[in-house]
Design a protein around this motif. Structure first.
Motif, PDB file in Angstrom:
ATOM      1  N   PRO A   8       0.815  -1.207   0.000  1.00  0.00           N
ATOM      2  CA  PRO A   8       0.000   0.000   0.000  1.00  0.00           C
ATOM      3  C   PRO A   8       0.861   1.275   0.000  1.00  0.00           C
ATOM      4  CG  PRO A   8      -0.029  -1.045   2.171  1.00  0.00           C
ATOM      5  CD  PRO A   8       0.952  -1.788   1.343  1.00  0.00           C
ATOM      6  N   THR A   9       0.390   2.307  -0.653  1.00  0.00           N
ATOM      7  CA  THR A   9       1.050   3.622  -0.606  1.00  0.00           C
ATOM      8  C   THR A   9      -0.013   4.679  -0.334  1.00  0.00           C
ATOM      9  OG1 THR A   9       2.731   2.929  -2.178  1.00  0.00           O
ATOM     10  CG2 THR A   9       2.418   5.305  -1.907  1.00  0.00           C
ATOM     11  N   ILE A  10       0.288   5.552   0.617  1.00  0.00           N
ATOM     12  CA  ILE A  10      -0.665   6.600   0.972  1.00  0.00           C
ATOM     13  C   ILE A  10       0.056   7.944   1.050  1.00  0.00           C
ATOM     14  CG2 ILE A  10      -2.302   7.400   2.749  1.00  0.00           C
ATOM     15  CD1 ILE A  10      -1.856   4.111   3.513  1.00  0.00           C
ATOM     16  N   GLY A  11      -0.548   8.956   0.469  1.00  0.00           N
ATOM     17  CA  GLY A  11      -0.046  10.332   0.608  1.00  0.00           C
ATOM     18  C   GLY A  11      -1.209  11.187   1.070  1.00  0.00           C
ATOM     19  N   LEU A  12      -0.960  12.102   2.013  1.00  0.00           N
ATOM     20  CA  LEU A  12      -2.066  12.897   2.541  1.00  0.00           C
ATOM     21  C   LEU A  12      -1.989  14.348   2.083  1.00  0.00           C
ATOM     22  CD1 LEU A  12      -2.125  11.613   6.245  1.00  0.00           C
ATOM     23  CD2 LEU A  12      -3.561  10.846   4.338  1.00  0.00           C
ATOM     24  N   GLU A  13      -3.157  14.940   1.879  1.00  0.00           N
ATOM     25  CA  GLU A  13      -3.254  16.378   1.649  1.00  0.00           C
ATOM     26  C   GLU A  13      -4.168  16.889   2.751  1.00  0.00           C
ATOM     27  OE1 GLU A  13      -3.532  17.305  -2.906  1.00  0.00           O
ATOM     28  OE2 GLU A  13      -4.283  15.281  -2.578  1.00  0.00           O
ATOM     29  N   LEU A 148      -1.128  21.269   3.552  1.00  0.00           N
ATOM     30  CA  LEU A 148       0.115  20.516   3.702  1.00  0.00           C
ATOM     31  C   LEU A 148       0.003  19.229   2.896  1.00  0.00           C
ATOM     32  CD1 LEU A 148       2.085  19.767   6.926  1.00  0.00           C
ATOM     33  CD2 LEU A 148       1.215  17.861   5.558  1.00  0.00           C
ATOM     34  N   VAL A 149       1.018  18.936   2.101  1.00  0.00           N
ATOM     35  CA  VAL A 149       1.010  17.743   1.252  1.00  0.00           C
ATOM     36  C   VAL A 149       2.185  16.853   1.650  1.00  0.00           C
ATOM     37  CG1 VAL A 149       1.086  16.895  -1.131  1.00  0.00           C
ATOM     38  CG2 VAL A 149       0.068  19.135  -0.637  1.00  0.00           C
ATOM     39  N   THR A 150       1.890  15.572   1.863  1.00  0.00           N
ATOM     40  CA  THR A 150       2.996  14.653   2.197  1.00  0.00           C
ATOM     41  C   THR A 150       3.462  13.923   0.954  1.00  0.00           C
ATOM     42  OG1 THR A 150       1.836  12.540   2.546  1.00  0.00           O
ATOM     43  CG2 THR A 150       1.768  14.155   4.365  1.00  0.00           C
ATOM     44  N   GLU A 151       4.647  13.394   1.020  1.00  0.00           N
ATOM     45  CA  GLU A 151       5.145  12.507  -0.028  1.00  0.00           C
ATOM     46  C   GLU A 151       4.371  11.187   0.066  1.00  0.00           C
ATOM     47  OE1 GLU A 151       8.285  12.903  -2.254  1.00  0.00           O
ATOM     48  OE2 GLU A 151       7.083  14.715  -2.012  1.00  0.00           O
ATOM     49  N   PRO A 152       4.335  10.421  -1.030  1.00  0.00           N
ATOM     50  CA  PRO A 152       3.641   9.121  -0.953  1.00  0.00           C
ATOM     51  C   PRO A 152       4.519   8.092  -0.230  1.00  0.00           C
ATOM     52  CG  PRO A 152       4.469   9.514  -3.191  1.00  0.00           C
ATOM     53  CD  PRO A 152       4.827  10.717  -2.386  1.00  0.00           C
ATOM     54  N   VAL A 153       4.581   8.211   1.082  1.00  0.00           N
ATOM     55  CA  VAL A 153       5.490   7.344   1.852  1.00  0.00           C
ATOM     56  C   VAL A 153       4.799   6.659   3.026  1.00  0.00           C
ATOM     57  CG1 VAL A 153       7.621   8.572   1.268  1.00  0.00           C
ATOM     58  CG2 VAL A 153       6.242   9.364   3.189  1.00  0.00           C
ATOM     59  N   ALA A 190      -7.064  11.665   1.477  1.00  0.00           N
ATOM     60  CA  ALA A 190      -6.066  10.600   1.419  1.00  0.00           C
ATOM     61  C   ALA A 190      -5.933  10.091  -0.009  1.00  0.00           C
ATOM     62  CB  ALA A 190      -6.478   9.470   2.349  1.00  0.00           C
ATOM     63  N   ASN A 191      -4.703  10.063  -0.514  1.00  0.00           N
ATOM     64  CA  ASN A 191      -4.413   9.473  -1.817  1.00  0.00           C
ATOM     65  C   ASN A 191      -3.913   8.062  -1.561  1.00  0.00           C
ATOM     66  OD1 ASN A 191      -4.405  11.939  -3.845  1.00  0.00           O
ATOM     67  ND2 ASN A 191      -3.538  12.586  -1.892  1.00  0.00           N
ATOM     68  N   ILE A 192      -4.529   7.116  -2.232  1.00  0.00           N
ATOM     69  CA  ILE A 192      -4.282   5.722  -1.876  1.00  0.00           C
ATOM     70  C   ILE A 192      -4.049   4.898  -3.134  1.00  0.00           C
ATOM     71  CG2 ILE A 192      -5.293   3.692  -0.730  1.00  0.00           C
ATOM     72  CD1 ILE A 192      -7.241   5.945   0.562  1.00  0.00           C
ATOM     73  N   SER A 193      -3.014   4.045  -3.078  1.00  0.00           N
ATOM     74  CA  SER A 193      -2.818   3.110  -4.192  1.00  0.00           C
ATOM     75  C   SER A 193      -2.228   1.816  -3.659  1.00  0.00           C
ATOM     76  CB  SER A 193      -1.883   3.710  -5.249  1.00  0.00           C
ATOM     77  OG  SER A 193      -0.583   3.844  -4.727  1.00  0.00           O
ATOM     78  N   VAL A 194      -2.367   0.761  -4.440  1.00  0.00           N
ATOM     79  CA  VAL A 194      -1.690  -0.490  -4.099  1.00  0.00           C
ATOM     80  C   VAL A 194      -0.946  -0.957  -5.341  1.00  0.00           C
ATOM     81  CG1 VAL A 194      -3.386  -1.231  -2.383  1.00  0.00           C
ATOM     82  CG2 VAL A 194      -3.652  -1.954  -4.748  1.00  0.00           C
ATOM     83  N   THR A 199       6.790  -0.266  -8.979  1.00  0.00           N
ATOM     84  CA  THR A 199       6.334   1.076  -9.343  1.00  0.00           C
ATOM     85  C   THR A 199       4.981   1.313  -8.671  1.00  0.00           C
ATOM     86  OG1 THR A 199       5.312   0.169 -11.312  1.00  0.00           O
ATOM     87  CG2 THR A 199       7.488   1.153 -11.590  1.00  0.00           C
ATOM     88  N   PHE A 200       4.626   2.606  -8.544  1.00  0.00           N
ATOM     89  CA  PHE A 200       3.370   2.945  -7.882  1.00  0.00           C
ATOM     90  C   PHE A 200       2.164   2.485  -8.692  1.00  0.00           C
ATOM     91  CE2 PHE A 200       5.492   6.790  -5.749  1.00  0.00           C
ATOM     92  CZ  PHE A 200       5.601   6.113  -4.545  1.00  0.00           C
ATOM     93  N   GLY A 201       1.100   2.119  -7.999  1.00  0.00           N
ATOM     94  CA  GLY A 201      -0.156   1.816  -8.673  1.00  0.00           C
ATOM     95  C   GLY A 201      -0.939   3.102  -8.910  1.00  0.00           C
ATOM     96  N   THR A 202      -2.078   2.978  -9.592  1.00  0.00           N
ATOM     97  CA  THR A 202      -2.939   4.146  -9.843  1.00  0.00           C
ATOM     98  C   THR A 202      -3.564   4.599  -8.533  1.00  0.00           C
ATOM     99  OG1 THR A 202      -3.459   3.241 -11.986  1.00  0.00           O
ATOM    100  CG2 THR A 202      -4.939   4.956 -11.161  1.00  0.00           C
ATOM    101  N   LYS A 203      -3.526   5.908  -8.286  1.00  0.00           N
ATOM    102  CA  LYS A 203      -4.032   6.374  -6.993  1.00  0.00           C
ATOM    103  C   LYS A 203      -5.459   6.902  -7.085  1.00  0.00           C
ATOM    104  CE  LYS A 203      -1.923  10.969  -7.151  1.00  0.00           C
ATOM    105  NZ  LYS A 203      -2.878  12.057  -7.223  1.00  0.00           N
ATOM    106  N   VAL A 204      -6.134   6.763  -5.965  1.00  0.00           N
ATOM    107  CA  VAL A 204      -7.497   7.270  -5.820  1.00  0.00           C
ATOM    108  C   VAL A 204      -7.459   8.280  -4.683  1.00  0.00           C
ATOM    109  CG1 VAL A 204      -9.758   6.600  -4.911  1.00  0.00           C
ATOM    110  CG2 VAL A 204      -8.667   5.232  -6.703  1.00  0.00           C
ATOM    111  N   ALA A 255     -14.193  12.040 -12.026  1.00  0.00           N
ATOM    112  CA  ALA A 255     -12.860  11.747 -12.554  1.00  0.00           C
ATOM    113  C   ALA A 255     -11.926  12.840 -12.036  1.00  0.00           C
ATOM    114  CB  ALA A 255     -12.881  11.766 -14.077  1.00  0.00           C
ATOM    115  N   LYS A 256     -10.697  12.481 -11.817  1.00  0.00           N
ATOM    116  CA  LYS A 256      -9.721  13.416 -11.259  1.00  0.00           C
ATOM    117  C   LYS A 256      -9.396  14.516 -12.264  1.00  0.00           C
ATOM    118  CE  LYS A 256      -5.748  14.351  -8.846  1.00  0.00           C
ATOM    119  NZ  LYS A 256      -6.094  15.530  -8.105  1.00  0.00           N
ATOM    120  N   GLU A 257      -9.401  15.786 -11.756  1.00  0.00           N
ATOM    121  CA  GLU A 257      -9.008  16.869 -12.650  1.00  0.00           C
ATOM    122  C   GLU A 257      -7.484  17.020 -12.611  1.00  0.00           C
ATOM    123  OE1 GLU A 257      -9.472  17.124  -9.111  1.00  0.00           O
ATOM    124  OE2 GLU A 257     -11.449  17.826  -9.730  1.00  0.00           O
TER     125      GLU A 257
END
Ligand code: ADP
Ligand code: MG
Length: 485
Positions: A8-13, A148-153, A190-194, A199-204, A255-257
């Motif tokens: 899993p990968t999560i990045g927060l805004e 505040l935006v975090t890295e996808p870590v 929360a930006n979330i991908s698996v 490599t990173f997956g597509t994030k939602v 859909a994401k802008e």
């Protein structure tokens, strides 16, 4: 189940409304508690033609302070941009934000690498709960908003929750935001991908998370949903999803802008800022205004109290700021006398919180500041000293504490008045001991035959006869001596 292992990968805004007197670009009041709609507004935040925005210096300073606290890089040059889109909650047809030159880059919090922190203005609040129309309240339009935006870590739902809690705490310590999630003062996306490759997956992106619990639950749900999608041979679609707290599911919103959809460009109505040319924005100057931060408080408490303070209790002192301050003040009142510290920790974390929970439940945390108006830290310390020096029994101290909690007062006076001071007067106690021994010949016999528990019973009778005001250790000695005679 397949054998694939998904990581899993999560990045927060995270957005937080800043605590300032006025809005971001005008002098309308910034009052998050205003209930009446559309009173804190003016031609500037209503987007009337011909008006000009003016930068709120305090808001810039707040964000820079956060930057210093997370050891990020403060911008030297910065500017504000227009983010163009149409929506009823955005009266100008654009939001003033920052794009290319955020106030802060990098930094870390709670072990999570940060991408950036920038400053923008909040939108109005729309309501769709009445009739077949929508309502818009512009009190919120133009409030200073930090993003505040975090890295996808981030690797798990728990870690995401911990990060958000830690940020809330930091903002509160710095005094830059109340960051109350239930009130919408802090909002998490929360930006979330698996992915099962490196490599990173597509994030939602998941929105509408208005409590720490929903942050954790939404991330957990979304990770499982995406794994199911991939397992069934389909692809995760890049989109924005909402969190339905009732159903405990995420649902597709749109859909994401892309950022080019917003036609960002520097706002020509605002001056560029050369941060290094403004003396009070220098990091040395900002540092002077930064109080002890949560991680420093944790460290100080651990070093000063060691085993006397459990991690759980330490976190209560760290989390509930007025409670932590109160604890510090009680300790100061001991003036270096360390032997009462442990007693004070116990009475604060179990008895005092217990009294407050009876009245306020979990919201005792918000109510704590009121306690110190009844029980001054000095009086609390005085009561603890009485317990530590056995002037009052712990039973009696709890009663005195309850009295102080209700009406305030000096613990010595209260204890005396209630007859709770330990009777250490031998003459008075020996009369009582005599009566008890006469009334319980069988128990006395048992004790003589070696049954130690009988002594406890007799001491208990003595405490009862004195309404808890006898010194139990003294009673025990006197009973022993009296039987041995
Ligand atoms: P966008 O341009 O779509 O907004 P960004 O690169 O600005 O994307 O990242 C926005 C947020 O998404 C950041 O918090 C970032 O850490 C996070 N993020 C980026 N890629 C991923 C990914 N593959 N999985 C999870 N989160 C991600
Ligand atoms: Mg984004």
């Amino acid at each position: 189940m397949s054998q694939k292992k998904y990581s899993p990968t999560i990045g927060l805004e995270i957005h937080a409304e800043l605590k300032t007197l006025t809005k971001m670009f005008c002098n309308s009041k910034n009052d998050p508690d205003e209930q009446k709609p559309n009173v804190n507004i003016c031609p500037v935040c209503m987007g009337h033609p011909g008006t000009l925005p003016v930068i709120n210096k305090e808001a810039v300073k707040h964000v820079l302070k956060v930057g210093v606290a997370v050891e990020g890089e403060l911008a030297d040059f910065t500017e504000f941009d227009r983010k163009n889109y149409f929506y009823p909650d955005i009266p100008k047809g654009y939001q003033i934000s920052q794009y290319k030159y955020p106030l802060v880059k990098g930094g870390t919090l709670s072990g999570v690498a940060l991408t950036r922190i920038h400053l923008e203005e909040d939108t109005a609040r729309s309501g769709h709960d009445e009739g077949d129309y929508s309502l818009v309240d512009f009190n919120r339009a133009g409030l200073p908003l930090m993003e505040l935006v975090t890295e996808p870590v981030i690797k798990s739902a728990e870690e995401a929750g911990t990060f958000a809690r830690e940020l809330q705490l930091l903002l509160r310590y710095l005094g830059v935001s109340n960051a109350n999630m239930e009130k919408g003062e802090m909002r998490v996306e929360a930006n979330i991908s698996v992915s099962d490759t490196d490599t990173f997956g597509t994030k939602v992106e998941v929105k509408n998370l208005n409590s720490f619990r929903s942050v954790e639950r939404a991330v957990r749900f979304e990770l499982e949903r995406q794994i199911d999608v991939l397992e069934s041979g389909e692809k995760v679609i890049q989109e924005t999803r909402g969190w339905d707290d009732g159903k405990q599911v995420t649902f597709s919103q749109r859909a994401k802008e892309e950022s080019h959809d917003y036609r960002y460009f520097p706002d020509p109505d605002l001056p560029k800022l050369m941060i290094s040319e403004i003396p009070e924005f220098a990091s040395a100057a900002l540092k002077k205004e930064i109080p002890e931060l949560p991680r420093e408080v944790r460290e100080r408490l651990s070093t000063s109290y060691g085993d006397k303070l459990t991690e759980e209790n330490r976190e209560i002192f760290v989390r509930v700021i007025p409670f932590g301050n109160y604890f510090n003040a009680v300790i100061s009142a001991f003036a270096g006398e360390k032997k009462h510290e442990k007693i004070a920790i116990n009475y604060l974390t179990s008895d005092l919180i217990g009294l407050m929970k009876k009245d306020f439940g979990d919201s005792w945390e918000e109510e704590f500041a009121k306690v110190s108006t009844k029980i001054s830290p000095e009086n609390f310390a005085k009561l603890m000293r009485q317990v530590g020096e056995s002037v009052i029994s712990s039973r009696g101290a709890k009663d005195v504490l309850a009295l102080m909690y209700k009406d305030g007062g000096d613990p010595v006076v209260l204890a005396e008045k209630a007859g709770l001071l330990q009777k250490s007067n031998e003459g008075e106690l020996s009369e009582i001991v005599k009566t008890i021994l006469q009334a319980n010949p069988k128990v006395v016999e048992d004790f003589k035959n070696g049954k130690e528990a009988s002594l406890q019973f007799l001491v208990g009778q003595g405490m009862r006869a004195t309404k808890g005001s006898a010194n139990p250790a003294m009673l025990a000695t006197m009973i022993r001596e009296s039987i041995a005679k």
